[in-house]
Each structure stands twice: as C-alpha cells, then as structure tokens.
Design a protein around this motif. Structure first.
Motif, PDB file in Angstrom:
ATOM      1  N   THR A  38     -81.293 -16.482  51.526  1.00  0.00           N
ATOM      2  CA  THR A  38     -80.014 -16.554  52.237  1.00  0.00           C
ATOM      3  C   THR A  38     -78.869 -16.864  51.284  1.00  0.00           C
ATOM      4  O   THR A  38     -77.809 -16.227  51.322  1.00  0.00           O
ATOM      5  N   LEU A  39     -79.079 -17.847  50.407  1.00  0.00           N
ATOM      6  CA  LEU A  39     -78.030 -18.235  49.466  1.00  0.00           C
ATOM      7  C   LEU A  39     -77.760 -17.130  48.439  1.00  0.00           C
ATOM      8  O   LEU A  39     -76.610 -16.906  48.056  1.00  0.00           O
ATOM      9  N   THR A  40     -78.807 -16.438  48.031  1.00  0.00           N
ATOM     10  CA  THR A  40     -78.633 -15.339  47.081  1.00  0.00           C
ATOM     11  C   THR A  40     -77.782 -14.231  47.688  1.00  0.00           C
ATOM     12  O   THR A  40     -76.839 -13.735  47.055  1.00  0.00           O
ATOM     13  N   GLU A  41     -78.119 -13.838  48.924  1.00  0.00           N
ATOM     14  CA  GLU A  41     -77.361 -12.774  49.579  1.00  0.00           C
ATOM     15  C   GLU A  41     -75.915 -13.188  49.792  1.00  0.00           C
ATOM     16  O   GLU A  41     -74.993 -12.368  49.680  1.00  0.00           O
ATOM     17  N   ALA A  42     -75.692 -14.466  50.113  1.00  0.00           N
ATOM     18  CA  ALA A  42     -74.329 -14.955  50.324  1.00  0.00           C
ATOM     19  C   ALA A  42     -73.519 -14.878  49.027  1.00  0.00           C
ATOM     20  O   ALA A  42     -72.339 -14.499  49.038  1.00  0.00           O
ATOM     21  N   LYS A  43     -74.137 -15.226  47.909  1.00  0.00           N
ATOM     22  CA  LYS A  43     -73.425 -15.168  46.634  1.00  0.00           C
ATOM     23  C   LYS A  43     -73.123 -13.724  46.236  1.00  0.00           C
ATOM     24  O   LYS A  43     -72.050 -13.423  45.714  1.00  0.00           O
ATOM     25  N   ILE A  44     -74.085 -12.834  46.477  1.00  0.00           N
ATOM     26  CA  ILE A  44     -73.856 -11.422  46.159  1.00  0.00           C
ATOM     27  C   ILE A  44     -72.716 -10.871  47.014  1.00  0.00           C
ATOM     28  O   ILE A  44     -71.860 -10.120  46.529  1.00  0.00           O
ATOM     29  N   GLU A  45     -72.688 -11.269  48.286  1.00  0.00           N
ATOM     30  CA  GLU A  45     -71.611 -10.803  49.168  1.00  0.00           C
ATOM     31  C   GLU A  45     -70.261 -11.307  48.683  1.00  0.00           C
ATOM     32  O   GLU A  45     -69.277 -10.552  48.660  1.00  0.00           O
ATOM     33  N   THR A  46     -70.200 -12.568  48.265  1.00  0.00           N
ATOM     34  CA  THR A  46     -68.951 -13.132  47.764  1.00  0.00           C
ATOM     35  C   THR A  46     -68.499 -12.420  46.492  1.00  0.00           C
ATOM     36  O   THR A  46     -67.323 -12.075  46.331  1.00  0.00           O
ATOM     37  N   ASP A  47     -69.452 -12.185  45.586  1.00  0.00           N
ATOM     38  CA  ASP A  47     -69.115 -11.501  44.337  1.00  0.00           C
ATOM     39  C   ASP A  47     -68.670 -10.062  44.601  1.00  0.00           C
ATOM     40  O   ASP A  47     -67.753  -9.558  43.949  1.00  0.00           O
ATOM     41  N   THR A  48     -69.330  -9.410  45.556  1.00  0.00           N
ATOM     42  CA  THR A  48     -68.959  -8.034  45.892  1.00  0.00           C
ATOM     43  C   THR A  48     -67.563  -7.974  46.494  1.00  0.00           C
ATOM     44  O   THR A  48     -66.760  -7.094  46.160  1.00  0.00           O
ATOM     45  N   ASP A  49     -67.261  -8.909  47.383  1.00  0.00           N
ATOM     46  CA  ASP A  49     -65.928  -8.950  47.991  1.00  0.00           C
ATOM     47  C   ASP A  49     -64.849  -9.154  46.930  1.00  0.00           C
ATOM     48  O   ASP A  49     -63.783  -8.526  46.968  1.00  0.00           O
ATOM     49  N   SER A  50     -65.128 -10.030  45.973  1.00  0.00           N
ATOM     50  CA  SER A  50     -64.163 -10.277  44.896  1.00  0.00           C
ATOM     51  C   SER A  50     -63.990  -9.027  44.034  1.00  0.00           C
ATOM     52  O   SER A  50     -62.858  -8.657  43.670  1.00  0.00           O
ATOM     53  N   PHE A  51     -65.095  -8.356  43.740  1.00  0.00           N
ATOM     54  CA  PHE A  51     -65.049  -7.117  42.969  1.00  0.00           C
ATOM     55  C   PHE A  51     -64.212  -6.064  43.691  1.00  0.00           C
ATOM     56  O   PHE A  51     -63.384  -5.376  43.081  1.00  0.00           O
ATOM     57  N   LEU A  52     -64.410  -5.930  45.001  1.00  0.00           N
ATOM     58  CA  LEU A  52     -63.678  -4.928  45.771  1.00  0.00           C
ATOM     59  C   LEU A  52     -62.196  -5.274  45.881  1.00  0.00           C
ATOM     60  O   LEU A  52     -61.350  -4.376  45.853  1.00  0.00           O
ATOM     61  N   ASP A  53     -61.876  -6.541  46.034  1.00  0.00           N
ATOM     62  CA  ASP A  53     -60.471  -6.943  46.076  1.00  0.00           C
ATOM     63  C   ASP A  53     -59.755  -6.499  44.796  1.00  0.00           C
ATOM     64  O   ASP A  53     -58.642  -5.945  44.843  1.00  0.00           O
ATOM     65  N   ASN A  54     -60.404  -6.737  43.669  1.00  0.00           N
ATOM     66  CA  ASN A  54     -59.803  -6.340  42.389  1.00  0.00           C
ATOM     67  C   ASN A  54     -59.735  -4.824  42.259  1.00  0.00           C
ATOM     68  O   ASN A  54     -58.747  -4.269  41.767  1.00  0.00           O
ATOM     69  N   ALA A  55     -60.797  -4.145  42.718  1.00  0.00           N
ATOM     70  CA  ALA A  55     -60.831  -2.685  42.616  1.00  0.00           C
ATOM     71  C   ALA A  55     -59.754  -2.055  43.486  1.00  0.00           C
ATOM     72  O   ALA A  55     -59.102  -1.077  43.075  1.00  0.00           O
ATOM     73  N   ARG A  56     -59.542  -2.576  44.672  1.00  0.00           N
ATOM     74  CA  ARG A  56     -58.516  -2.038  45.562  1.00  0.00           C
ATOM     75  C   ARG A  56     -57.126  -2.227  44.967  1.00  0.00           C
ATOM     76  O   ARG A  56     -56.255  -1.362  45.089  1.00  0.00           O
ATOM     77  N   ASP A  57     -56.907  -3.389  44.354  1.00  0.00           N
ATOM     78  CA  ASP A  57     -55.599  -3.663  43.772  1.00  0.00           C
ATOM     79  C   ASP A  57     -55.271  -2.690  42.639  1.00  0.00           C
ATOM     80  O   ASP A  57     -54.111  -2.353  42.408  1.00  0.00           O
ATOM     81  N   ARG A  58     -56.304  -2.236  41.937  1.00  0.00           N
ATOM     82  CA  ARG A  58     -56.084  -1.319  40.814  1.00  0.00           C
ATOM     83  C   ARG A  58     -56.141   0.148  41.242  1.00  0.00           C
ATOM     84  O   ARG A  58     -55.702   1.025  40.497  1.00  0.00           O
ATOM     85  N   ALA A  59     -56.673   0.410  42.415  1.00  0.00           N
ATOM     86  CA  ALA A  59     -56.963   1.790  42.818  1.00  0.00           C
ATOM     87  C   ALA A  59     -55.718   2.539  43.274  1.00  0.00           C
ATOM     88  O   ALA A  59     -54.722   1.956  43.703  1.00  0.00           O
ATOM     89  N   GLU A  60     -55.821   3.865  43.182  1.00  0.00           N
ATOM     90  CA  GLU A  60     -54.810   4.764  43.734  1.00  0.00           C
ATOM     91  C   GLU A  60     -55.412   5.365  45.004  1.00  0.00           C
ATOM     92  O   GLU A  60     -56.178   6.322  44.953  1.00  0.00           O
ATOM     93  N   ILE A  61     -55.096   4.772  46.124  1.00  0.00           N
ATOM     94  CA  ILE A  61     -55.620   5.212  47.419  1.00  0.00           C
ATOM     95  C   ILE A  61     -54.494   5.886  48.191  1.00  0.00           C
ATOM     96  O   ILE A  61     -53.467   5.253  48.481  1.00  0.00           O
ATOM     97  N   VAL A  62     -54.667   7.153  48.497  1.00  0.00           N
ATOM     98  CA  VAL A  62     -53.623   7.923  49.166  1.00  0.00           C
ATOM     99  C   VAL A  62     -54.125   8.370  50.534  1.00  0.00           C
ATOM    100  O   VAL A  62     -55.164   9.018  50.636  1.00  0.00           O
ATOM    101  N   ILE A  63     -53.394   8.003  51.585  1.00  0.00           N
ATOM    102  CA  ILE A  63     -53.729   8.439  52.934  1.00  0.00           C
ATOM    103  C   ILE A  63     -53.014   9.772  53.189  1.00  0.00           C
ATOM    104  O   ILE A  63     -51.780   9.833  53.198  1.00  0.00           O
ATOM    105  N   LEU A  64     -53.779  10.813  53.363  1.00  0.00           N
ATOM    106  CA  LEU A  64     -53.223  12.152  53.564  1.00  0.00           C
ATOM    107  C   LEU A  64     -52.935  12.433  55.032  1.00  0.00           C
ATOM    108  O   LEU A  64     -51.939  13.068  55.366  1.00  0.00           O
ATOM    109  N   ASN A  65     -53.839  11.992  55.901  1.00  0.00           N
ATOM    110  CA  ASN A  65     -53.694  12.190  57.339  1.00  0.00           C
ATOM    111  C   ASN A  65     -54.211  10.953  58.066  1.00  0.00           C
ATOM    112  O   ASN A  65     -55.419  10.730  58.134  1.00  0.00           O
ATOM    113  N   PRO A  66     -53.318  10.133  58.631  1.00  0.00           N
ATOM    114  CA  PRO A  66     -53.745   8.935  59.345  1.00  0.00           C
ATOM    115  C   PRO A  66     -54.685   9.308  60.506  1.00  0.00           C
ATOM    116  O   PRO A  66     -54.534  10.378  61.114  1.00  0.00           O
ATOM    117  N   VAL A  67     -55.627   8.433  60.788  1.00  0.00           N
ATOM    118  CA  VAL A  67     -56.575   8.685  61.871  1.00  0.00           C
ATOM    119  C   VAL A  67     -56.436   7.616  62.946  1.00  0.00           C
ATOM    120  O   VAL A  67     -55.820   6.609  62.754  1.00  0.00           O
TER     121      VAL A  67
END
Length: 259
Positions: free
Chosen positions: A230-259
């Motif tokens: 349980t603790l291992t999965e929780a730490k991986i989830e936290t690390d993944t969320d942090s990784f994604l936050d940083n990746a989103r901040d650096r990413a070029e995400i373009v919405i072409l057609n809102p849904v």
C-alpha cells in the motif's frame, strides 16, 4: 498555450493514470486518418468514417488535441488525440456509458489521454522497456476480466469500431507506460520500518476494526506485506503526479476542437 485554462481544467478532473492495473488508460487511433500537423496552427481538414460497427451510422472523426506536436522533431500519432481515441478510452472503462457521452466524460477521457501521451513520449526514449507479445497478451486478458463477460467486452469494442489490432496497439502503450513508471519510480521506492509501524497503528488497525468489528486484528508482522504494498503504491502515485505536473507545465498542449 493557454496554460491557465489547462490548470483550471485539471482542478475539475481526476488525473489518474490508467495503467494496465486499473485499465482505464488507453490511447491511439485505428481510423484511416489523413491529417497534417503544422508547427503552430492546426486546421481540421481530414475526416474519416468509423466502421459500420457503430450501429450502422456514419460517425465523423475529428482531431481534438495535440501534445507536443510542435516540439518533438519526429511527431507521430502519439502527438495526436482524436475523438475516436476518447470513445475507445470510454469503451475500455467498465460500467462507463457509451451512448451520447457528456462533455464532462469526454474531457475526463481527454485529460487522461493527455497524461498518457506525456508519459509515453518519455517511455519511447527507452527501447529496453519495449513490451513483449506475452506482456501485451496478458494485459488483454486482465482487461477482459474487468467486464461482466467476454461477450460484453467484445460488444463494447465493436460499438466503437475498435479492432483487435488497434486494441493490441493501445495495450502495448499501456504496458510500456507501466514499465516506464516501474523503471523510473518503483525501483527507487524505500519503505522504512517506522512508516510501516505508523501506518499499522494509525490506518490499518482502525480501518480493520471498522470493517470487521469483533474479529481479531492481524499482527503487524501478519499485515506487513500488505502495508508495504500500500505504501509503495502511494509513493509511486505521488511521484507520478509530481512528474506529470512538471511535464504539463513544460508541454505544448493544443486543443483543436473542444469536446
């Protein structure tokens, strides 16, 4: 581009990564799609028809968003998210309605797919973690078990025109993402004895007593393996969320057609 809007959308969605475990995560398209990706402005000029599996109706596909399409030197389909991708994401989530999906459901799928693409773009830099055929087959079997029956699973695939070949492509991406997260985070997770003891006292015991009043609570040693997992999965989830936050901040995400 429009990062303020992206952050506002993220606050209203659940950015969990559907790896092969919960198997609510998939991406990629199977339509015969003709499209051009321009570095800055993307014009919707290509339309294609899903197979007649969708109730015999013509369903027009469209480009919904791009992820780092103007950044990566050789952007392939992994940069593009289409409407069919969203439908496939919903179809592969058990108990998710497919009739007239709401804007909220489609945007949750879009958010999830965006996160998947960000991880996948990093994962493809590591050829050593390429999934094997057996791993993809195992992922397919595990996913099918999440549905009431094999027939129900196949019917959902047909309804959205998801072929066996495209399903395997999606699952190959899921497995690749999971192996990348394991490589990047799981192998470096350390659970201390104090963390196990604190979790046992503060969370495990109270929860067990609430769920099974009158039953003998397992000892710390008996519960250790479950707590460490349980603790291992929780730490991986936290690390993944942090990784994604940083990746989103650096990413070029373009919405072409809102849904």
């Amino acid at each position: 581009m429009q990062k303020a809007e992206d952050k506002r959308r993220r606050s209203n969605t659940t950015p969990r990564i559907p790896i092969v475990r919960d198997h609510t995560r998939l991406s990629h398209r199977f339509l015969r799609t003709a499209f051009c990706l321009l570095p800055t402005i993307f014009v919707l000029t290509a339309f294609c028809l899903l197979p007649s599996a969708v109730r015999g109706q013509q369903v027009i596909d469209k480009m919904v968003a791009t992820v780092n399409a103007g950044v990566l030197p050789e952007c392939r389909q992994v940069c593009l998210i289409t409407y069919s991708d969203l439908l496939w994401q919903l179809a592969l989530q058990p108990n998710t309605p497919l009739d007239n999906p709401s804007s909220a459901e489609l945007n949750r799928a879009l958010h999830l797919l965006t996160d998947q693409r960000l991880i996948l773009q990093e994962a493809e830099k590591l050829p050593s973690i390429a999934p094997t055929a057996d791993e993809v087959s195992s992922a397919r079997n595990e996913l099918a078990k999440a549905f009431p029956s094999a027939q129900d699973f196949q019917q959902r695939l047909r309804r959205v025109g998801l072929t066996a070949e495209k399903l395997d492509e999606i699952l190959e991406q899921r497995v690749r993402i999971e192996k990348y997260l394991d490589f990047r985070f799981r192998n470096f997770v350390v659970i201390t004895q104090n963390e196990v003891a604190d979790y046992y006292k503060d969370a495990y015991v109270p929860r067990f007593k609430a769920r099974a009043p009158g039953k003998i609570v397992p000892t710390l040693e008996e519960a250790r393996a479950e707590i460490e997992k349980t603790l291992t999965e929780a730490k991986i989830e936290t690390d993944t969320d942090s990784f994604l936050d940083n990746a989103r901040d650096r990413a070029e995400i373009v919405i072409l057609n809102p849904v």
